[in-house]
Enzyme design. Sequence first.
Site, PDB file in Angstrom:
ATOM      1  N   GLY A 263       0.928  -1.268   0.110  1.00  8.21           N
ATOM      2  CA  GLY A 263       0.073  -0.022  -0.269  1.00  8.21           C
ATOM      3  C   GLY A 263       0.863   1.398   0.091  1.00  8.21           C
ATOM      4  N   HIS A 264       0.306   2.323   0.685  1.00  2.84           N
ATOM      5  CA  HIS A 264       0.770   3.639   0.644  1.00  2.84           C
ATOM      6  C   HIS A 264       2.326   3.821   1.288  1.00  2.84           C
ATOM      7  CE1 HIS A 264       0.685   7.945   0.523  1.00  2.84           C
ATOM      8  NE2 HIS A 264       0.886   8.112   1.736  1.00  2.84           N
ATOM      9  N   PHE A 265       2.189   3.073   2.587  1.00  2.00           N
ATOM     10  CA  PHE A 265       3.563   3.129   3.141  1.00  2.00           C
ATOM     11  C   PHE A 265       4.399   1.751   2.855  1.00  2.00           C
ATOM     12  CE2 PHE A 265       1.411   6.336   5.692  1.00  2.00           C
ATOM     13  CZ  PHE A 265       2.372   7.017   6.059  1.00  2.00           C
TER      14      PHE A 265
END
Length: 283
Positions: A263-265
Amino acid sequence: MAPTTYRTADVDGFEVFYREAGPKGAPKLLLLHGFPSAGHMFRDLIPLLADKFHIVAPDLPGFGQSDMPSRETFRYTFDNVAQVIERFTEVIGFDRFAVYVFDYGAPTGFRLALRHPERITAIISQNGNAYEDGLSDGWTPIRAYWQDPSPANREALRAFLTPEATRWQYTHGVPDPTTVSPDGQNLDNFYLARPGSDEVQLDLFGDYKSNVALYPSFQEYFRKTKPPFLAVWGKNDPFFIPPGAEAFKRDNPNAVVQFFDTGHFALETHAKEIAESIHSFLA
């Protein structure tokens, strides 16, 4: 393993906290974090790169351990954040460097590149966007605030500042959420809970439209300068979607784009793989 040191720099009266590692004579690498995090998001990446690079990871103004002056004395805009970080690089002697940008670090780092293209040796973008193609529908409430900065629209954005929202940012799109340590997100929530931090973050949500307005300038920089460019992207990011990563190749055909099933991180789950990509790319 090279040790990481923890320092502060006086940037014209503004205290910037930063992590530093690696030999001083090695190629320089500046790491710029995003919302709602700080330089601690690079805690797993730094040891994997410090054998070959002189690394510095500052906390942006208003984030982490760096100063968070009142909104009456410092306007929280991305222009002002970038000006502080630009001066920070000058104060610590980072004259030519590669830059790793993530989330808010992207419009910060890209501003540095626009102002001083001669200082940038390469760019690594990890879910750091510069194209409208890369903005998901998750931006709809923030766009509403750009179009109408009413108290109601501002208040609606507080939903992004809750511990639950931080947890979601860390785990959304991760095939196995149990692989995501709670440490980073809990520290982020600690910083978000400080008095006044909420208003700072709401100001930056509102000013993010200035970054979108600069996208054409960023893209022109990529076309004209064609810096060595690596995009390492969590393909399941709910905010910055894969077309934003692919778009870099429109303006810089030599850009390298790699996707990871996370995901994002992305560093929370793929620090080792991203470090290997950076080593190969910057070699």
